[in-house]
Design a protein around this motif. Structure first.
Motif, PDB file in Angstrom:
ATOM      1  N   LEU A 130      87.667  21.433  24.341  1.00 33.57           N
ATOM      2  CA  LEU A 130      87.744  21.003  25.721  1.00 33.57           C
ATOM      3  C   LEU A 130      87.170  19.472  25.937  1.00 33.57           C
ATOM      4  O   LEU A 130      88.035  18.521  26.806  1.00 33.57           O
ATOM      5  N   LEU A 131      86.001  19.373  25.513  1.00 31.97           N
ATOM      6  CA  LEU A 131      85.438  18.088  25.657  1.00 31.97           C
ATOM      7  C   LEU A 131      85.722  16.954  24.690  1.00 31.97           C
ATOM      8  O   LEU A 131      85.842  15.966  24.880  1.00 31.97           O
ATOM      9  N   HIS A 132      86.030  17.452  23.561  1.00 34.40           N
ATOM     10  CA  HIS A 132      86.321  16.637  22.388  1.00 34.40           C
ATOM     11  C   HIS A 132      87.833  17.210  21.745  1.00 34.40           C
ATOM     12  O   HIS A 132      87.672  17.689  20.477  1.00 34.40           O
ATOM     13  N   PRO A 133      88.736  16.762  22.595  1.00 26.01           N
ATOM     14  CA  PRO A 133      90.247  17.241  21.911  1.00 26.01           C
ATOM     15  C   PRO A 133      90.481  16.759  20.618  1.00 26.01           C
ATOM     16  O   PRO A 133      90.253  15.445  20.449  1.00 26.01           O
ATOM     17  N   ALA A 147      85.856  10.207  20.902  1.00 30.84           N
ATOM     18  CA  ALA A 147      86.752  10.562  21.876  1.00 30.84           C
ATOM     19  C   ALA A 147      86.272  12.050  22.469  1.00 30.84           C
ATOM     20  O   ALA A 147      85.978  12.779  22.021  1.00 30.84           O
ATOM     21  N   SER A 148      86.126  11.658  23.895  1.00 30.63           N
ATOM     22  CA  SER A 148      85.792  12.772  24.514  1.00 30.63           C
ATOM     23  C   SER A 148      86.271  12.912  26.248  1.00 30.63           C
ATOM     24  O   SER A 148      86.989  11.927  26.474  1.00 30.63           O
ATOM     25  N   VAL A 149      86.308  13.946  26.694  1.00 31.66           N
ATOM     26  CA  VAL A 149      86.870  14.047  27.977  1.00 31.66           C
ATOM     27  C   VAL A 149      85.496  14.088  29.099  1.00 31.66           C
ATOM     28  O   VAL A 149      84.570  15.035  28.700  1.00 31.66           O
ATOM     29  N   VAL A 150      85.383  13.581  30.288  1.00 33.55           N
ATOM     30  CA  VAL A 150      84.455  13.728  31.458  1.00 33.55           C
ATOM     31  C   VAL A 150      85.118  14.678  32.348  1.00 33.55           C
ATOM     32  O   VAL A 150      86.146  14.338  33.013  1.00 33.55           O
ATOM     33  N   LEU A 151      84.607  15.739  32.668  1.00 35.55           N
ATOM     34  CA  LEU A 151      85.341  16.879  33.666  1.00 35.55           C
ATOM     35  C   LEU A 151      84.723  16.429  35.068  1.00 35.55           C
ATOM     36  O   LEU A 151      83.529  15.849  35.276  1.00 35.55           O
ATOM     37  N   PRO A 152      85.451  16.575  36.011  1.00 33.52           N
ATOM     38  CA  PRO A 152      85.000  16.649  37.519  1.00 33.52           C
ATOM     39  C   PRO A 152      83.542  17.384  37.617  1.00 33.52           C
ATOM     40  O   PRO A 152      83.560  18.369  37.212  1.00 33.52           O
TER      41      PRO A 152
END
Length: 305
Positions: A130-133, A147-152
């Motif tokens: 989820l954080l690093h798709p 590449a990573s995702v920052v969640l709310p």
């Protein structure tokens, strides 16, 4: 590079999450899944999910009942330490009172002397993905490993609290998980969180062997010292920091470099001062100066909702 779980003497038991060194074996096995389908006791083994140092996990069914069957490798069924480690996981998965955020077992037994535990399948995908798709096919030629995702913020807090609740449940019953990391936190589509993989768990106060996922170990784990609830708090602090930052904290590639960073490297301050204060309190190198338990960590996070 994916973090791996390490296990070194004195226990000399292969770690169940030592997947990086076995990924080729796992891939080959998955390619041959159709040919390998078999009955194991009362279970039909359908799809190989993972292969680790201690055992293998299969998506399985029995009269339309679906479970993840984890069984010890055949070459370890006469290995006393491996049997003892697997028995702890069987006992925890079947014997603990159920908690909504902790994996539980359908049953645990043995087939022809080969122990197994059938675990309820946790819906969703692990937090690591989820954080690093993984890159999309169009960009696969030039993937970005960073590449990573920052969640709310609200979602970060909710996921972290659920992980704390699962760990606190283990602590109340006298055990330390020892391997809390994004790969062992499964997040469903409704954000329900399940903490999985009890393969390196041990009783509070246990110690001696270096086991866990290097970038998420507490310093006392790296040194082979005794584990306490604060050991899991450190791992939860790493997960919290990474959820807020959208980046890896102590991952350095080779396991020994990640473990050195755990012991020596400070956690850079986060942009959210309130969550940074909580993360830093969980990440104290000395367990005596750390937030003492997962329940207290959850309470501090609840105050930020």
């Amino acid at each position: 590079m994916r973090d791996v779980t390490v296990s070194v003497p004195p226990a000399r038991v292969p770690s169940d999450a030592d997947g990086a060194r076995m990924c080729r074996r796992a891939t080959d096995a998955m390619d041959a899944t159709d040919a390998m389908r078999e009955h194991f006791g009362t279970w039909q083994l359908d799809t190989l999910i993972a292969v680790g140092g201690l055992g293998e996990i299969w998506r399985s069914n029995r009269n339309e009942e679906i479970a993840a069957v984890k069984r010890l490798h055949t070459h370890l069924i006469r290995h006393p330490d491996a049997l003892a480690q697997f028995a702890v996981e069987q006992r925890l998965a079947t014997g603990l009172p159920r908690h909504p955020n902790l994996v539980h077992a359908v049953e645990a037994d043995a087939v022809d002397g080969r122990p197994y535990v059938a675990l309820a399948l946790a819906p969703g995908e692990d937090l690591r993905r989820l954080l690093h798709p993984p890159p999309r096919p169009a960009s696969a030629a030039r993937p970005d490993p960073a590449a990573s995702v920052v969640l709310p913020r609200a979602r970060v807090i909710a996921i972290a609290i659920a992980a704390c609740d699962a760990a606190a449940h283990l602590h109340r019953h006298g055990f330390v998980h020892g391997d809390i990391n994004p790969g062992n936190l499964v997040v469903a589509i409704d954000d329900h969180v399940t903490l999985v993989d009890l393969g390196v768990a041990r009783e509070i106060g246990g110690g001696g062997a270096v086991r866990g996922t290097p970038a998420y170990m507490a310093p006392e784990q790296v040194r082979g010292e005794r584990w306490t609830p604060a050991t899991d708090v450190f791992a939860l602090g790493v997960v919290l920091w990474e959820l807020v930052a959208g980046a890896r904290l102590f991952h350095r590639g080779p396991p020994w470099l990640s473990m050195a960073a755990v012991v020596e490297a400070p956690a850079p301050p986060l942009g959210d001062p309130a969550l940074d204060a909580i993360a830093q309190a969980a990440l104290a190198k000395d367990p005596a100066h750390r937030i003492a338990g997962a329940g207290e960590l959850a309470q501090r996070l609840l105050a930020q909702r």
